[in-house]
Design a protein around this motif. Sequence first.
Motif, PDB file in Angstrom:
ATOM      1  N   TYR A   7       0.835  -1.205   0.000  1.00 16.67           N
ATOM      2  CA  TYR A   7       0.000   0.000   0.000  1.00 16.67           C
ATOM      3  C   TYR A   7       0.872   1.258   0.000  1.00 16.67           C
ATOM      4  N   LYS A   8       1.954   1.232   0.772  1.00  9.36           N
ATOM      5  CA  LYS A   8       2.879   2.373   0.807  1.00  9.36           C
ATOM      6  C   LYS A   8       3.491   2.600  -0.573  1.00  9.36           C
ATOM      7  N   VAL A  25       3.962  -1.930  -9.824  1.00 10.69           N
ATOM      8  CA  VAL A  25       4.358  -2.368  -8.475  1.00 10.69           C
ATOM      9  C   VAL A  25       3.968  -3.825  -8.263  1.00 10.69           C
ATOM     10  N   MET A  26       2.717  -4.162  -8.579  1.00 16.34           N
ATOM     11  CA  MET A  26       2.261  -5.527  -8.345  1.00 16.34           C
ATOM     12  C   MET A  26       2.917  -6.502  -9.317  1.00 16.34           C
ATOM     13  N   GLY A  27       3.085  -6.099 -10.567  1.00 13.85           N
ATOM     14  CA  GLY A  27       3.743  -6.980 -11.531  1.00 13.85           C
ATOM     15  C   GLY A  27       5.176  -7.294 -11.120  1.00 13.85           C
ATOM     16  N   MET A  28       5.907  -6.282 -10.646  1.00 13.93           N
ATOM     17  CA  MET A  28       7.290  -6.494 -10.224  1.00 13.93           C
ATOM     18  C   MET A  28       7.355  -7.303  -8.932  1.00 13.93           C
ATOM     19  N   ASN A  29       6.484  -6.975  -7.965  1.00 16.55           N
ATOM     20  CA  ASN A  29       6.478  -7.738  -6.718  1.00 16.55           C
ATOM     21  C   ASN A  29       6.166  -9.215  -6.963  1.00 16.55           C
ATOM     22  N   LEU A  30       5.186  -9.473  -7.807  1.00 16.62           N
ATOM     23  CA  LEU A  30       4.822 -10.861  -8.108  1.00 16.62           C
ATOM     24  C   LEU A  30       5.962 -11.586  -8.805  1.00 16.62           C
ATOM     25  N   SER A  31       6.607 -10.909  -9.744  1.00 10.69           N
ATOM     26  CA  SER A  31       7.726 -11.520 -10.466  1.00 10.69           C
ATOM     27  C   SER A  31       8.859 -11.854  -9.504  1.00 10.69           C
ATOM     28  N   THR A 135      -5.119  -6.523  -1.346  1.00 12.68           N
ATOM     29  CA  THR A 135      -4.619  -5.145  -1.398  1.00 12.68           C
ATOM     30  C   THR A 135      -4.750  -4.574  -2.806  1.00 12.68           C
ATOM     31  N   TYR A 136      -4.376  -5.365  -3.788  1.00 13.80           N
ATOM     32  CA  TYR A 136      -4.413  -4.900  -5.179  1.00 13.80           C
ATOM     33  C   TYR A 136      -5.839  -4.612  -5.628  1.00 13.80           C
ATOM     34  N   ILE A 137      -6.750  -5.515  -5.316  1.00 12.56           N
ATOM     35  CA  ILE A 137      -8.123  -5.349  -5.771  1.00 12.56           C
ATOM     36  C   ILE A 137      -8.794  -4.156  -5.101  1.00 12.56           C
ATOM     37  N   ILE A 138      -8.505  -3.941  -3.816  1.00 14.86           N
ATOM     38  CA  ILE A 138      -9.108  -2.815  -3.105  1.00 14.86           C
ATOM     39  C   ILE A 138      -8.557  -1.486  -3.617  1.00 14.86           C
TER      40      ILE A 138
END
Length: 343
Positions: A7-8, A25-31, A135-138
């Motif tokens: 979230y930050k 952010v989410m694509g890199m974190n997931l990778s 977090t991503y969906i919200i």
Amino acid sequence: MIDKQVYKQFMTSYISDSCRQRKLVMGMNLSLLMINQYLGQFWPKNFSITVAVTFDDIFTDLAPSQMMIKLKMMVATLIKQHSENDLFVKIAHFLASFEIDEVGMDKLLVSCIDCIDMLTIEDDLMATLQCWYDTYIIEAYDDKQLQANYVPLPVIDQLINYYEIQDHANIYTENVGNGAIPLLIGGYKSMYVETAQSDYVTRLFGAIYQFINQVPSKRISQSCLDVEGDLRQHGCDLAIVNLGIFKVFDPTMEDEIIPTRKDMAFSMQNLQAILNSYGQAAIIGNMTALKQIKWDNGSLEAALASGFIETMVILKADTSKMMPEDVTIFFLNMALSPYQKEH
């Protein structure tokens, strides 16, 4: 908590486009999350074998551009080792599209590396993935695509309670972004056909979920297009369609656009064509989304009266369970479908 770290990252201005930033952010974190499971294969020279290796250890003294090169090399190795699944191919495509020289992207990359290095070997990978998904969906939906890709857990529970395990079945799913439903309902020898209408990050979530559960990609056919001709020919036994959650835009917004599926409204006749026999189907959505259904020559009222809608379940809104609005599930008995099956 790791979700607070994500979230930050959403709230920090790395680049000017906040929607694109959230997806990056989410694509890199997931990778990085998946690569992190294999860091032991890329042990730095002269590194103590008694200490768990981190990205920070591997990237010591490297500039962000060099980190990206190293990441791409690591993923290329993992693609060769896991040719049975295209997860790392998806990650490679994401890394190839990540413009590290663009202003702010280097800081975004470093932030994601720090986020992953917060994890420990004791962390539950599935719990982390679920936490990130929530977090991503919200927080990270696209302002002009408010259709919800997420299927709340109460909906999944209802589907599992309603259907027995569908071993040896062909299961069609449309826009069920988290990937959990077909895998939980299907058996070991089931085949999954997924028509994805979600964004890259949501599809990557699903691919990682499948990879963690070791479902070979050869048993999962994915498409982002309309239903293929061979799918119509061979058919499916069970269909699960998530029409999602629609919301009306704030009229004070600039370039006001009301979201709609008008160009690809879900057709009951099309659903009949997908199913191989007069089997079963479930359609999920809030009332606004369900209005997008194209009933062809019928109607909702007629479907209820005839028993074509075998059961209608309404789950009340519960924000603690990721349900901002009421969600309705139509359980269909295709044997009572008023539409002819395609041959």
